[in-house]
Motif scaffolding. Structure first.
Motif: not given
Length: 247
Positions: A202-231
């Motif tokens: 159920r993953t798409e494109s870049f998420q197939m690489e081990t360590g690639n994730i998306l996480f969310t952080r609240t900015i201006g009271k709204q959540p936003h997604q960030f791309f992140y690679h864990l090493y």
């Protein structure tokens, strides 16, 4: 030979929210990731929430920099400088000429405002958006790639391309100091979610690489997604060697 120094993973951040505003799930390529991250960090700095979350440099990291090349460097590049969290202390406490680069216009604008009346502002150059501009300014004794900047860049090919570019900008016997998030310590919930999506196809494109994730952080009271690679140490070492560094 170029020297590599790896600062231990560092960052404590908010866990994912239930509602996601920015959908990076179907990002097709590194260009789309870069555009999304530029927009996100513009929002982050413009909201002043970055400054509230990280008001000061990490003192242990700053101490490490001064003990590993910053004190005697003539030319320093802070790649992914943000609003100057490490750039400004280096400007104040060394005699080096500094180049500060970031993809975020809002971050560079904030740093420029700090520098407006700074007595050493003639020793610093600000570069935004296009990293290829750095080729015009010569080589560096010390390049900083701190605070997980490399992990936001994109997939393996994008990260290695960035490392290769930086290697071209380092003088002989120069140093690269970088810090990256550990796959064993950072974002375990998002990592597990991505692994399960991969398991059930159920993953798409870049998420197939081990360590690639998306996480969310609240900015201006709204959540936003960030791309992140864990090493892993092995993964980071492989990327550095592929880029031509000797470890």
């Amino acid at each position: 030979m170029n020297n590599i120094f790896i600062v231990a993973p560092y960052l404590n951040v908010v866990l994912a929210e239930t509602f996601v505003k920015d959908d990076l799930t179907n990002a097709c390529d590194n260009h789309e990731i870069a555009e999304a991250m530029t927009d996100l960090y513009d929002r982050y700095y413009a909201s002043h929430e970055y400054k509230k979350r990280y008001p000061e440099p990490n003192q242990s990291t700053l101490h490490f920099l001064f003990n590993n090349g910053a004190a005697e460097a003539d030319d320093i590049l802070d790649y992914g400088c943000g609003n100057g969290r490490y750039t400004l202390p280096l400007l104040q406490q060394t005699n080096a000429k500094l180049t500060a680069f970031d993809i975020s216009h809002a971050a560079i604008a904030e740093l420029a405002a700090y520098l407006k009346d700074h007595p050493s502002k003639k020793r610093i150059r600000l570069v935004e958006t296009d990293a290829m501009q750095l080729n015009e300014y010569g080589e560096y004794d010390l390049i900083l790639l701190l605070f997980g900047v490399l992990s936001h860049i994109g997939d393996y090919s994008a990260r290695v391309a960035t490392l290769k570019h930086l290697r071209q900008l380092i003088r002989k016997n120069g140093k690269l100091v970088l810090s990256v998030p550990s796959i064993f310590r950072r974002r375990p919930v998002e990592l597990l979610q991505t692994q399960l999506r991969r398991l059930f196809h159920r993953t798409e494109s870049f998420q197939m690489e081990t360590g690639n994730i998306l996480f969310t952080r609240t900015i201006g009271k709204q959540p936003h997604q960030f791309f992140y690679h864990l090493y892993t140490i092995k993964g980071l070492s492989e990327e550095l060697r592929e880029a031509g560094f000797k470890i």
